[in-house]
Design an enzyme around this catalytic site. Structure first.
Site, PDB file in Angstrom:
ATOM      1  N   TYR A 127       0.794  -1.226   0.000  1.00 38.08           N
ATOM      2  CA  TYR A 127       0.000   0.000   0.000  1.00 38.08           C
ATOM      3  C   TYR A 127       0.829   1.281   0.000  1.00 38.08           C
ATOM      4  CZ  TYR A 127      -4.233  -2.782   0.984  1.00 38.08           C
ATOM      5  OH  TYR A 127      -5.276  -3.659   0.918  1.00 38.08           O
ATOM      6  N   LYS A 173       3.912 -14.900   3.636  1.00 35.16           N
ATOM      7  CA  LYS A 173       3.888 -15.837   2.508  1.00 35.16           C
ATOM      8  C   LYS A 173       5.319 -15.999   2.012  1.00 35.16           C
ATOM      9  CE  LYS A 173       1.429 -18.285  -0.476  1.00 35.16           C
ATOM     10  NZ  LYS A 173       0.689 -19.507  -0.087  1.00 35.16           N
ATOM     11  N   ASP A 205      -2.636 -17.719   3.411  1.00 33.09           N
ATOM     12  CA  ASP A 205      -3.784 -18.492   2.916  1.00 33.09           C
ATOM     13  C   ASP A 205      -4.254 -19.484   3.980  1.00 33.09           C
ATOM     14  OD1 ASP A 205      -1.290 -19.632   2.514  1.00 33.09           O
ATOM     15  OD2 ASP A 205      -1.835 -20.679   0.673  1.00 33.09           O
ATOM     16  N   ASP A 229      -5.154  -6.101   6.168  1.00 32.68           N
ATOM     17  CA  ASP A 229      -6.391  -5.465   5.722  1.00 32.68           C
ATOM     18  C   ASP A 229      -7.441  -6.543   5.446  1.00 32.68           C
ATOM     19  OD1 ASP A 229      -8.102  -3.498   4.876  1.00 32.68           O
ATOM     20  OD2 ASP A 229      -7.176  -3.222   2.915  1.00 32.68           O
ATOM     21  N   ASP A 233     -10.930  -7.750   7.879  1.00 31.09           N
ATOM     22  CA  ASP A 233     -12.326  -7.767   7.433  1.00 31.09           C
ATOM     23  C   ASP A 233     -12.925  -9.159   7.626  1.00 31.09           C
ATOM     24  OD1 ASP A 233     -12.396  -5.067   6.653  1.00 31.09           O
ATOM     25  OD2 ASP A 233     -13.601  -5.541   4.882  1.00 31.09           O
TER      26      ASP A 233
END
Ligand code: ATP
Ligand code: MG
Length: 335
Positions: A127, A173, A205, A229, A233
């Site tokens: 980001y 990851k 994942d 992020d 959620d």
């Protein structure tokens, strides 16, 4: 602690002012007029009046304040318009985004009880906004992970793990992104070990899968910007509504508290926004300002009111924003 801490409040747009009103009502019920509240405008409404989304004087007031309470802002479509919250995160160096998620007594997609906190790096990762077209039709985004950026957010995760007597799970990851995620995992693990705390790690994942199936197996999740992020959620979904998810943005000398949700234009002005995320964000702010006992009183009141079924429509109830706020404020005032 200051005799009278100063808090800059930015209600913003959409449901922002509705949920901030509710949060301030609850804060007053527990603390009276102990806090010095300075209200500032930012967001779409300010843009329409002045052509900016946040003014320099507001940023300066935020810099001098002991904490900030932020509702939500709608960012105008204009490419010149900056998001006020992104501006504040950058200007005040708010590098750690702390997002607690726990089961409350409301309908939830998964019945398991859980209590975890996601610590998301807030300034680097994917980001940074460094994107370009390298040739026709081929675009790239840069993903920045630095040792220092990782270390400082890992310290915040360790502070929380210490308070909670818990474990840090580093989510990455590194099997694919060997250099960037490799750095994140290595520096995060070194930091947690130096602090003498327990840790483990998961690929992002696998962590998403496990969060849905066994949310109770996590305590403090430490991860980079994009992963945090998305996972936060997901965690809000597990709680049963975005309207229950609070957050803190922390830096070395600044702290901003806000609900995870946005300005929700689809329900703005209807009086049905869930105020709990904003109320819990205010409780996190009180904790930060040294009013831990008052923060616990608010959390207990939220729990009781939700258990009794005083809930907004996002939780299947029929109460209004004001009714939920009133019920929590009353409970707080009576103890
Ligand atoms: P923004 O652009 O400001 O982020 P958004 O359109 O992404 O706004 P969000 O605020 O993130 O909207 O909300 C996503 C969905 O969740 C919307 O349907 C919204 O109505 C719902 N929602 C968000 N916050 C609440 C809340 N506090 N109470 C009830 N529903 C909410
Ligand atoms: Mg949104």
């Amino acid at each position: 602690m200051n005799a009278s801490p100063t808090v800059v409040v930015i209600p913003g747009d959409g449901i922002g002012p509705e949920v901030i009103d509710a949060a301030l009502k609850v804060v007053r019920a527990v603390l009276g007029d102990e806090l010095e509240i300075v209200e500032e405008q930012a967001g779409y409404s300010l843009w329409k009046k002045r052509g900016v989304t946040i003014e320099d004087e507001t940023i300066e007031r935020c810099r001098e304040a002991d904490a900030m309470l932020f509702g939500a802002c709608t960012t105008p479509e204009d490419p010149e318009a900056k998001s006020p919250i992104v501006t504040l995160r950058k200007e005040l160096g708010l590098y750690a985004n702390v997002r607690p998620a726990r089961s409350w007594p409301v309908p939830r997609p998964v019945d398991t009880e859980f209590d975890l906190v996601i610590v998301r790096e807030n300034t680097e990762g994917l980001y940074t906004g460094c994107e370009c077209e390298i040739h026709d039709g081929v675009t790239v985004a840069l993903r920045k992970i630095s040792e220092e950026g990782t270390r400082r957010v890992a310290e915040v995760a360790c502070d929380l793990a210490e308070e909670r007597s818990g474990r840090v799970t580093i989510v990455h990851k590194a099997n694919v992104l060997k250099l960037t995620c490799g750095t994140f995992k290595r520096v995060a693990a070194e930091t947690v070990e130096r602090r003498g705390l327990e840790w483990d790690d998961e690929y992002v994942d696998a962590a998403a899968y496990k969060l849905v199936r066994e949310p109770d197996s996590f305590d403090v999740i430490l991860t980079s910007n994009l992963f945090g992020d998305i996972l936060s959620d997901l965690a809000a979904g597990l709680m049963g509504s975005l309207g229950l998810a609070p957050s803190a943005n922390l830096g070395d000398d600044a702290a901003l508290f806000e609900p995870v949700h946005g300005s929700a234009p689809d329900i703005a002005g209807k009086g049905i926004a869930n105020p709990v995320a904003a109320i819990l964000s205010a409780a996190m702010m009180l904790d930060h300002l040294g009013y831990g006992e008052e923060a616990r009183i608010i959390e207990r009141a939220v729990e009781e009111v939700l258990r009794e079924g005083v809930r907004t429509p996002d939780l299947g109830g029929s109460a209004t924003t004001e009714e939920v706020a009133e019920a929590i404020a009353e409970r707080v005032a009576t103890g």
